[in-house]
Enzyme design. Structure first.
Site, PDB file in Angstrom:
ATOM      1  N   TRP A 147       0.858  -1.187   0.000  1.00 14.19           N
ATOM      2  CA  TRP A 147       0.000   0.000   0.000  1.00 14.19           C
ATOM      3  C   TRP A 147       0.893   1.235   0.000  1.00 14.19           C
ATOM      4  CZ3 TRP A 147      -3.749  -1.638   4.531  1.00 14.19           C
ATOM      5  CH2 TRP A 147      -4.622  -2.633   4.066  1.00 14.19           C
ATOM      6  N   GLU A 148       0.995   1.902  -1.120  1.00 16.56           N
ATOM      7  CA  GLU A 148       1.942   3.014  -1.252  1.00 16.56           C
ATOM      8  C   GLU A 148       1.281   4.371  -1.490  1.00 16.56           C
ATOM      9  OE1 GLU A 148       5.247   2.067  -3.959  1.00 16.56           O
ATOM     10  OE2 GLU A 148       4.455   0.030  -4.071  1.00 16.56           O
ATOM     11  N   GLU A 149      -0.062   4.405  -1.528  1.00 20.58           N
ATOM     12  CA  GLU A 149      -0.737   5.644  -1.915  1.00 20.58           C
ATOM     13  C   GLU A 149      -0.574   6.746  -0.872  1.00 20.58           C
ATOM     14  OE1 GLU A 149      -1.895   5.754  -5.026  1.00 20.58           O
ATOM     15  OE2 GLU A 149      -1.091   3.717  -5.081  1.00 20.58           O
TER      16      GLU A 149
END
Length: 510
Positions: A147-149
């Site tokens: 999860w990089e957002e």
């Protein structure tokens, strides 16, 4: 190293005071001096450094009938969305629950956009279904949440991720019209970080409860944020503020069962810059691995790519593999995960290029560095620890001596290793590396590698070093000596008692 530190402490104390109490006090200091540095034990017996593959290589065999040699990889998994039951499972934003984010390209809000606006319970209910789907059986494996957002630390959401700050402030202003902008910003920060923490924490707790045999962690955590390599004087170091922010994420490290940092390169980084970049990122990950428990650190599996992020069809050279894979091994990580996108397997040509690269560059280097690391562990640590650089910021690597070894690809497509180490090779390991014990093991560090009679290590079927070394000439009264780096064994106690006896006897005779 620990023994030498103790020696200096002991003799300084003894010179100042010849009293028995001073000697006893120094004796009690020994365990803390000898057990400071531990590494996570191997997750698979006899595999001290684990290689994992996380790329869609099945296309090369399925579509183009071009099989790749994966014999050196212990765990494998494809990142494609419809593949389940793998050794490496990676959860992207659309594969685990209801992850809230904002598409920065289209501006579309997904699942509320920010963690404050999503139902945590609905997310966990959906996550349970997804985990059971992608992991139908709880075998040993890696569970990587990518999860990089947005980042759970408010200050790390710089442009273009500052949209999450702005949305959070807008939400607070809508609910509290009387607040000034600074007040709304402070409240938004608190609410965002709490919601983000709860979201990430409860997700990994759920994963651990459902599939405890998997190693759960978040991709890119921890991060060093040492991307300032275009600035003059770059040395790769992590900023102090980022180290502090990693410390503040102790809640995440306490629930993780593995760490998955990243060392991807781009073509703007020279070999020297890449080396410094990777070295400091891996070092920071190893530091963070000890935050939950210094005596029982988390395993660190470093994500690496075979190609550059800005040129996805250009493979890393051997020198760049040394800067990435070689650095990771020399610093004492638990393993490496090779990640790849569809770009390296999307056509017959790309599969042929990948196959050639693996045969001529990648696999020979993996064999080289892994056998060297395993040989060093066997000689220095009796396979109860890993060899780590004495000087972390040096360019000392665990490599086989090219003058004494030859790695060959035989006609049948299998690799073989020819040659044997010399005493000088082992002495070089001993001069530049030290033994870091696995958790809860009695770990002995060999004082004189000349006492080594044989080396017998393998990393795959037939990929071995099995060699007898000429026995050293022993002189009377000088038996082999082992330094025990654990405080719990009888040999350590007897060694120290003998030293104390000799010193006390010398003082008594004065």
């Amino acid at each position: 190293m620990g023994v030498l530190k103790f020696k200096h402490i002991f003799f300084r104390s003894f010179v100042k005071s010849s009293g028995v109490s001073q000697i006893v006090f120094t004796f009690l200091l020994i365990p803390c001096c000898l057990t400071l540095n531990f590494r996570a034990p191997p997750i698979i017996p006899n595999v001290p450094f684990l290689w994992a593959w996380n790329a869609p290589s099945e296309f090369c065999l399925g579509k183009f009938n071009e099989p790749l040699d994966m014999s050196l990889f212990t765990l494998m998994g494809s990142p494609r969305i419809n593949v389940t039951g793998q050794g490496v499972t990676i959860f992207y934003v659309d594969r685990l629950g209801y992850y809230p984010y904002i598409d920065l390209t289209t501006g579309v809000t997904v699942h509320g956009g920010i963690p404050q606006k999503v139902s945590l319970q609905d997310h966990l209910d959906k996550s349970k279904q997804d985990i059971l789907f992608y992991m139908p059986v709880d075998n040993l494996g890696m569970a990587v949440i990518d999860w990089e957002e947005w980042r759970p630390t408010w200050a790390r959401n710089w442009k273009p991720k500052d949209v999450y700050k702005n949305r959070s402030i807008e939400l607070v202003q809508q609910q509290n019209v009387q607040l000034s902008l600074p007040q709304a910003t402070d409240k938004a920060k608190q609410e965002f970080e709490k919601a983000g923490k709860d979201f990430m924490l409860e997700t990994i707790k759920l994963g651990r409860s459902l599939r405890p045999n998997h190693l759960w962690g978040y991709y890119l955590f921890p991060d060093c944020y040492n991307h300032h390599y275009r600035k003059p004087g770059y040395n790769g170091s992590c900023f102090d503020v980022e180290i502090k922010r990693n410390d503040d994420l102790s809640w995440l490290w306490n629930e993780s069962t593995a760490l998955y940092p990243s060392i991807y390169l781009n073509t703007q980084q020279s070999v020297v810059v890449a080396t410094l970049y990777v070295r400091n990122r891996v070092r920071e990950a190893i530091r963070v691995s000890k935050i939950p428990d210094a005596k029982n650190p988390l395993p660190v599996f470093v994500y690496a790519r075979l190609v550059f992020t800005d040129q996805v069809l250009k493979f890393l050279s051997r020198e760049e593999l040394v800067s990435t894979l070689g650095e990771t091994v020399a610093l004492g990580a638990s393993g490496i995960v090779i990640w790849g996108s569809l770009s390296i397997t999307r056509s017959m040509k790309s599969c042929l290029l990948l196959d050639t690269y693996m045969e001529t560059i990648l696999n020979p280097y993996i064999i080289n560095v892994t056998l060297a690391a395993k040989m060093c562990s066997q000689v220095l640590c009796q396979e109860q620890g890993v060899c780590i650089r004495k000087d972390w910021n040096s360019s000392d690597y665990l490599h086989l001596n090219p003058d004494n070894f030859d790695i060959r690809l035989e006609k049948g497509g299998k690799f073989t290793v020819h040659g044997k180490p010399t005493v000088e090779d082992l002495e070089e390991f001993s001069e530049k590396f030290y033994c870091s014990c696995y958790t809860n093991l009695s770990c002995k560090e060999k004082a004189d590698v000349k006492d080594t009679d044989a080396v017998d290590v393998c990393i795959a079927d037939g990929v071995c070093i099995d060699a007898s070394l000429k026995p050293p000439v022993e002189t009377e009264g000088s038996p082999p000596i082992f330094y025990n780096t654990s405080s719990s064994t009888v040999s350590t106690t007897m060694f120290i008692v003998n030293i104390l006896f000799l010193i006390i006897s010398s003082v008594a005779s004065l």
